[in-house]
Design a protein around this motif. Sequence first.
Motif, PDB file in Angstrom:
ATOM      1  N   LEU A   4       4.835  23.141 -63.358  1.00  0.00           N
ATOM      2  CA  LEU A   4       4.732  22.358 -62.123  1.00  0.00           C
ATOM      3  C   LEU A   4       3.263  22.277 -61.728  1.00  0.00           C
ATOM      4  N   SER A   5       2.823  21.053 -61.407  1.00  0.00           N
ATOM      5  CA  SER A   5       1.398  20.865 -61.070  1.00  0.00           C
ATOM      6  C   SER A   5       1.166  21.256 -59.611  1.00  0.00           C
ATOM      7  N   GLU A  11       4.496  20.264 -52.034  1.00  0.00           N
ATOM      8  CA  GLU A  11       5.588  19.957 -51.089  1.00  0.00           C
ATOM      9  C   GLU A  11       6.403  21.202 -50.728  1.00  0.00           C
ATOM     10  N   PHE A  12       6.234  22.274 -51.527  1.00  0.00           N
ATOM     11  CA  PHE A  12       6.961  23.513 -51.189  1.00  0.00           C
ATOM     12  C   PHE A  12       6.183  24.390 -50.206  1.00  0.00           C
ATOM     13  N   GLY A  16       1.031  26.300 -42.981  1.00  0.00           N
ATOM     14  CA  GLY A  16      -0.041  27.299 -42.954  1.00  0.00           C
ATOM     15  C   GLY A  16      -0.709  27.419 -44.311  1.00  0.00           C
ATOM     16  N   ALA A  17       0.099  27.462 -45.384  1.00  0.00           N
ATOM     17  CA  ALA A  17      -0.473  27.609 -46.733  1.00  0.00           C
ATOM     18  C   ALA A  17      -1.323  26.396 -47.088  1.00  0.00           C
ATOM     19  N   ARG A  18      -0.923  25.234 -46.589  1.00  0.00           N
ATOM     20  CA  ARG A  18      -1.682  24.023 -46.939  1.00  0.00           C
ATOM     21  C   ARG A  18      -3.077  24.010 -46.335  1.00  0.00           C
ATOM     22  N   VAL A  19      -3.253  24.691 -45.216  1.00  0.00           N
ATOM     23  CA  VAL A  19      -4.592  24.673 -44.600  1.00  0.00           C
ATOM     24  C   VAL A  19      -5.397  25.933 -44.906  1.00  0.00           C
TER      25      VAL A  19
END
Length: 421
Positions: A4-5, A11-12, A16-19
Amino acid sequence: MTQLSSDDLREFYSAGARVMTRSLIRELLKLTRRGGMISFAGGLPDPATFPVNELKHITSDILDKQPHLALQYGPTEGDTNLKDELVRWMGKDGIDVGRDQILITSGSQQGLDLVGRVFLDPGDPLIVELPSYMAGLQVFRSCRAEMIGVPQDDAGMRTDLLEQTLARLAREGRRPKFIYVVPDFQNPSGVTMTEERRRMVLELARAYRSLVVEDNPYRELRFEGTPVPPIMSLDRDGRVVYLSTFSKTLAPGLRIAWMAASEELIRQFVTAKQGVDLCCPSLTQAIAAEYCARGHIYKHLPRITALYRTKRDIMLRALEREMPPGVSWTKPEGGLFLWVRLPEGMDTEQLLSTAVEDEGVAYVVGSGFHADGGGKNAMRLNFSFPSEEHIEEGIKRLASVVKKHLPAAYAREPSRGPRSP
Ligand code: PMP
Ligand code: G9A
């Protein structure tokens, strides 16, 4: 089979993890393990200060006498013997707390994480210094809180500007959850906040119904001058959360630190910690407790401060000798860091690749310590880790990078030397 790239995985991820941002310091740390590199980047103690023999004896005694405790799970709150040592330790600084007002943490970094978990919701305002501890900002950013920066001068956080900021927020119907400060020999600037400003920070927190998070890992590393009371020692209404650590005074590999706060707050931090790691390592807590109980820590500290004072002086003299006009730096009374400013318009991020790749010298860029993206012309230098010879040689290399990129106007200007951040 293809994996998985990062796009697939994004999208999972939680918001918080995205920032989350990666620590520049931790990334540089990998780089500086390369041979020939002189690193002023990480805030690492000098490994020559690690009291290996004492720790060997203590560890062997613990494993002989109490393996059933030292190798077992322990209470989340922490080892009672260690907490009793810390009650005494903080008492010498006027911090009057009981055993139930202490929580042992896996480094102060975990303390900061618990502060984030317990206090911050997305969008919550909090106050940080400009500049401020990078990995503290990293935690608060991942909570998606709104960090509002208040500039520092050579007396610490500008409390006149703090007051203006708090008043502005109050007019908007908002109040910061807490004011985050590193008052002694700050990471990154090396500046110590005056007693008057400490009292003012507390006073303003009270007036605007906020809390204070006092992160104080460097307090014991004073080379000269008179100690200033910790903010927590001035607090009468349980408004301060205090963090400290054995990372700079004993060994960061033990990962033993602590938080002190009101019993009520400590109960909340304990609950939060249970979901993180259940408890800190029993073995290293027992080692730290015994290191204090045998009185080693009291003999060890003067040795470390003497070594770091010498290294600071070597770095200050080398800067004075090597740096061109237009460059200025702080003169810390303790700690591990000093803060260098290049002329306005210069960008230490742009210089970093030349410094690392061509000259083999590393530092941390000033912008990493600024919640507002400022500090582009600044850099943090660590003087505890490099050897005395490397400090001399590294400053020479750094000065040659700076000279190559210095705007022509500064070649003639005489102003340089110690100054505020
Ligand atoms: N706070 C500050 C201001 C620090 O400088 C550091 C370490 N560089 C920490 C917290 C974390 O230290 P540790 O987790 O090793 O106790
Ligand atoms: O991340 C580390 O290794 C600890 C040092 C912190 C710092 O350099 O500020």
